[in-house]
Motif scaffolding. Structure first.
Motif, PDB file in Angstrom:
ATOM      1  N   ARG A  65      33.757  49.258  51.831  1.00  0.00           N
ATOM      2  CA  ARG A  65      34.666  48.824  50.755  1.00  0.00           C
ATOM      3  C   ARG A  65      35.100  49.979  50.052  1.00  0.00           C
ATOM      4  N   LYS A  66      36.425  50.419  49.931  1.00  0.00           N
ATOM      5  CA  LYS A  66      37.027  51.697  49.422  1.00  0.00           C
ATOM      6  C   LYS A  66      37.404  51.289  47.999  1.00  0.00           C
ATOM      7  N   ALA A  67      37.874  50.306  47.547  1.00  0.00           N
ATOM      8  CA  ALA A  67      38.225  49.534  46.303  1.00  0.00           C
ATOM      9  C   ALA A  67      38.433  48.311  46.205  1.00  0.00           C
ATOM     10  N   GLN A  68      38.090  47.751  44.811  1.00  0.00           N
ATOM     11  CA  GLN A  68      38.305  46.567  44.387  1.00  0.00           C
ATOM     12  C   GLN A  68      39.520  46.654  43.375  1.00  0.00           C
ATOM     13  N   LEU A  69      40.432  45.791  43.871  1.00  0.00           N
ATOM     14  CA  LEU A  69      41.777  45.903  43.324  1.00  0.00           C
ATOM     15  C   LEU A  69      41.947  44.922  42.085  1.00  0.00           C
ATOM     16  N   GLY A  70      41.015  44.172  41.818  1.00  0.00           N
ATOM     17  CA  GLY A  70      40.900  43.196  40.866  1.00  0.00           C
ATOM     18  C   GLY A  70      41.127  41.756  41.103  1.00  0.00           C
ATOM     19  N   SER A  71      41.111  40.819  40.270  1.00  0.00           N
ATOM     20  CA  SER A  71      41.363  39.386  40.428  1.00  0.00           C
ATOM     21  C   SER A  71      42.850  39.044  40.196  1.00  0.00           C
ATOM     22  N   ALA A  77      52.372  29.423  37.338  1.00  0.00           N
ATOM     23  CA  ALA A  77      51.808  29.896  36.311  1.00  0.00           C
ATOM     24  C   ALA A  77      50.778  29.310  35.585  1.00  0.00           C
ATOM     25  N   SER A  78      51.354  27.797  35.148  1.00  0.00           N
ATOM     26  CA  SER A  78      50.683  27.019  34.186  1.00  0.00           C
ATOM     27  C   SER A  78      49.471  26.576  34.985  1.00  0.00           C
ATOM     28  N   SER A  79      49.238  26.588  36.118  1.00  0.00           N
ATOM     29  CA  SER A  79      47.799  26.133  36.574  1.00  0.00           C
ATOM     30  C   SER A  79      47.913  26.732  38.113  1.00  0.00           C
ATOM     31  N   ALA A  80      47.478  27.959  37.970  1.00  0.00           N
ATOM     32  CA  ALA A  80      47.312  28.781  39.198  1.00  0.00           C
ATOM     33  C   ALA A  80      46.493  27.807  40.226  1.00  0.00           C
ATOM     34  N   THR A  81      47.212  28.055  41.363  1.00  0.00           N
ATOM     35  CA  THR A  81      46.220  27.069  42.534  1.00  0.00           C
ATOM     36  C   THR A  81      45.046  27.961  42.980  1.00  0.00           C
ATOM     37  N   TRP A  82      45.302  29.227  43.142  1.00  0.00           N
ATOM     38  CA  TRP A  82      44.317  30.194  43.708  1.00  0.00           C
ATOM     39  C   TRP A  82      43.894  31.141  42.664  1.00  0.00           C
ATOM     40  N   GLN A  83      43.000  31.776  42.460  1.00  0.00           N
ATOM     41  CA  GLN A  83      42.415  32.915  41.778  1.00  0.00           C
ATOM     42  C   GLN A  83      41.330  33.788  42.758  1.00  0.00           C
ATOM     43  N   GLY A  84      41.812  34.932  43.292  1.00  0.00           N
ATOM     44  CA  GLY A  84      40.698  35.676  44.162  1.00  0.00           C
ATOM     45  C   GLY A  84      40.821  37.226  43.911  1.00  0.00           C
ATOM     46  N   ASN A  85      40.009  37.741  44.378  1.00  0.00           N
ATOM     47  CA  ASN A  85      39.637  39.076  44.303  1.00  0.00           C
ATOM     48  C   ASN A  85      40.279  39.934  45.548  1.00  0.00           C
ATOM     49  N   VAL A  86      41.281  40.770  45.338  1.00  0.00           N
ATOM     50  CA  VAL A  86      41.786  41.605  46.425  1.00  0.00           C
ATOM     51  C   VAL A  86      40.795  43.096  46.635  1.00  0.00           C
ATOM     52  N   GLU A  87      40.527  43.254  47.690  1.00  0.00           N
ATOM     53  CA  GLU A  87      39.708  44.291  48.171  1.00  0.00           C
ATOM     54  C   GLU A  87      40.318  45.406  49.337  1.00  0.00           C
ATOM     55  N   LYS A  88      40.102  46.630  48.951  1.00  0.00           N
ATOM     56  CA  LYS A  88      40.718  47.521  49.960  1.00  0.00           C
ATOM     57  C   LYS A  88      39.397  48.042  50.800  1.00  0.00           C
ATOM     58  N   TRP A  89      39.626  47.963  52.203  1.00  0.00           N
ATOM     59  CA  TRP A  89      38.422  48.183  53.163  1.00  0.00           C
ATOM     60  C   TRP A  89      38.793  49.252  54.077  1.00  0.00           C
ATOM     61  N   ALA A 178      37.878  32.446  41.596  1.00  0.00           N
ATOM     62  CA  ALA A 178      37.659  33.886  41.889  1.00  0.00           C
ATOM     63  C   ALA A 178      36.174  33.731  42.071  1.00  0.00           C
ATOM     64  N   LYS A 179      35.198  33.128  41.575  1.00  0.00           N
ATOM     65  CA  LYS A 179      33.978  33.020  41.676  1.00  0.00           C
ATOM     66  C   LYS A 179      33.509  32.963  42.951  1.00  0.00           C
ATOM     67  N   ASN A 180      34.344  32.293  43.889  1.00  0.00           N
ATOM     68  CA  ASN A 180      33.967  32.232  45.390  1.00  0.00           C
ATOM     69  C   ASN A 180      34.870  33.106  46.293  1.00  0.00           C
ATOM     70  N   SER A 181      35.255  34.220  45.584  1.00  0.00           N
ATOM     71  CA  SER A 181      36.475  35.254  46.142  1.00  0.00           C
ATOM     72  C   SER A 181      35.462  36.429  46.416  1.00  0.00           C
ATOM     73  N   TYR A 182      35.108  36.788  47.743  1.00  0.00           N
ATOM     74  CA  TYR A 182      34.245  38.049  47.925  1.00  0.00           C
ATOM     75  C   TYR A 182      34.156  38.083  49.380  1.00  0.00           C
ATOM     76  N   ALA A 183      33.680  39.191  49.893  1.00  0.00           N
ATOM     77  CA  ALA A 183      33.721  39.445  51.327  1.00  0.00           C
ATOM     78  C   ALA A 183      32.190  38.940  51.894  1.00  0.00           C
ATOM     79  N   TYR A 184      32.177  39.137  53.051  1.00  0.00           N
ATOM     80  CA  TYR A 184      31.218  38.822  54.001  1.00  0.00           C
ATOM     81  C   TYR A 184      29.536  39.493  53.513  1.00  0.00           C
ATOM     82  N   PRO A 185      29.587  40.603  53.174  1.00  0.00           N
ATOM     83  CA  PRO A 185      28.390  41.218  52.557  1.00  0.00           C
ATOM     84  C   PRO A 185      27.836  40.390  51.335  1.00  0.00           C
ATOM     85  N   LYS A 186      28.467  39.986  50.529  1.00  0.00           N
ATOM     86  CA  LYS A 186      28.023  39.293  49.500  1.00  0.00           C
ATOM     87  C   LYS A 186      27.675  37.646  49.911  1.00  0.00           C
ATOM     88  N   TRP A 187      28.659  37.079  50.753  1.00  0.00           N
ATOM     89  CA  TRP A 187      28.060  35.679  51.092  1.00  0.00           C
ATOM     90  C   TRP A 187      26.756  35.808  51.830  1.00  0.00           C
TER      91      TRP A 187
END
Length: 192
Positions: A65-71, A77-89, A178-187
Motif C-alpha cells: 500500500r502506497k497511500a490511503q486516499l481517505g474515506s 448526498a442525503s443518504s450515501a449508499t456506500w462509504q469506503g476507503n480508497v487506497e493506492k497500491w 467505511a468500517k468494513n472497507s479495507y484490503a485483504y491484509p486487514k481482513w
C-alpha cells in the motif's frame, strides 16, 4: 510493477440474493465471462495491513500500500449508499518463465499461509473493473465488493470516483460502510 487504485468492502455471511441479483442483472458495464472459482494462498502478516503476499494460480503476487486516499461517500448526498476507503497500491506479479509452479510444496498447510476459496464475478464499466466475490476461509463464509483500476495519470482518481458513484446508484441492498472497507491484509487478520 503496476500502481492501482482500489476500494473494497467485506461482509461476513453468505452472499445475499439481492446483492448477487444486483451485480448480475442491474449493475452497469460488461459482465466478464462466467464466475471464476479458485483457491489463493495468502501469507499471514499480523499487524502489517500495508503488505499483501499471495500465491495465485502458480504465480506470486506482492502488493504494497502506497497511500490511503481517505474515506469517501458514494450515492445520494442525503443518504450515501456506500462509504469506503480508497487506497493506492503497488503491485508486482512474479511468473516463472520455465512454467514451473512458484509454489513450494511445503507451503500448503502451514500456519503462515491461509487458504481462501473464491468465486469471483467481474464487470468492466468505463475502464474500471469491479467484482463481487464469495469467500470461504476457515469454514466461514464472507463476500466482498471491490473496484480496481491501474492508475495511469493524476486525473485517474476523479474518473475512478465518478464510476464508483455511478455504479452505487444502481445498488439497493445493505449499505456498504467505511468500517468494513479495507484490503485483504486487514481482513485476513480478522479471519485468521
Amino acid at each position: 510493477m503496476l500502481t492501482t487504485l482500489e476500494l473494497r468492502w467485506f461482509s461476513q455471511g453468505t452472499l445475499p440474493t439481492e446483492v448477487e441479483h444486483w451485480f448480475l442483472a442491474d449493475s452497469p458495464g460488461e459482465l466478464l465471462g462466467s464466475p471464476e472459482e479458485r483457491e489463493d494462498l495468502y501469507l499471514y502478516t499480523p499487524e502489517c495491513d500495508y503488505l499483501n503476499i499471495k500465491l495465485r494460480q502458480g504465480r506470486l503476487e506482492v502488493k504494497w500500500r502506497k497511500a490511503q486516499l481517505g474515506s469517501l461517500e458514494f450515492g445520494e448526498a442525503s443518504s450515501a449508499t456506500w462509504q469506503g476507503n480508497v487506497e493506492k497500491w503497488l503491485k508486482w506479479i512474479c511468473d516463472d518463465p520455465e512454467q514451473e509452479s512458484i509454489m513450494p510444496v511445503d507451503v500448503v498447510g502451514t500456519k503462515a499461509w491461509i487458504a481462501v476459496k473464491k468465486t469471483r464475478s467481474q464487470r468492466l464499466y468505463q475502464g474500471i473493473g469491479y467484482e463481487l466475490t464469495q469467500l470461504r476461509v476457515n469454514n466461514n463464509d464472507w463476500w466482498s465488493v471491490a473496484f480496481e483500476v491501474a492508475e495511469k495519470n493524476a486525473n485517474q482518481i476523479q474518473h475512478f470516483e465518478n464510476v464508483v458513484r455511478l455504479v452505487s446508484q444502481t445498488y439497493r441492498s445493505p449499505k456498504l460502510v467505511a468500517k468494513n472497507s479495507y484490503a485483504y491484509p486487514k481482513w485476513l487478520a480478522l479471519v485468521a
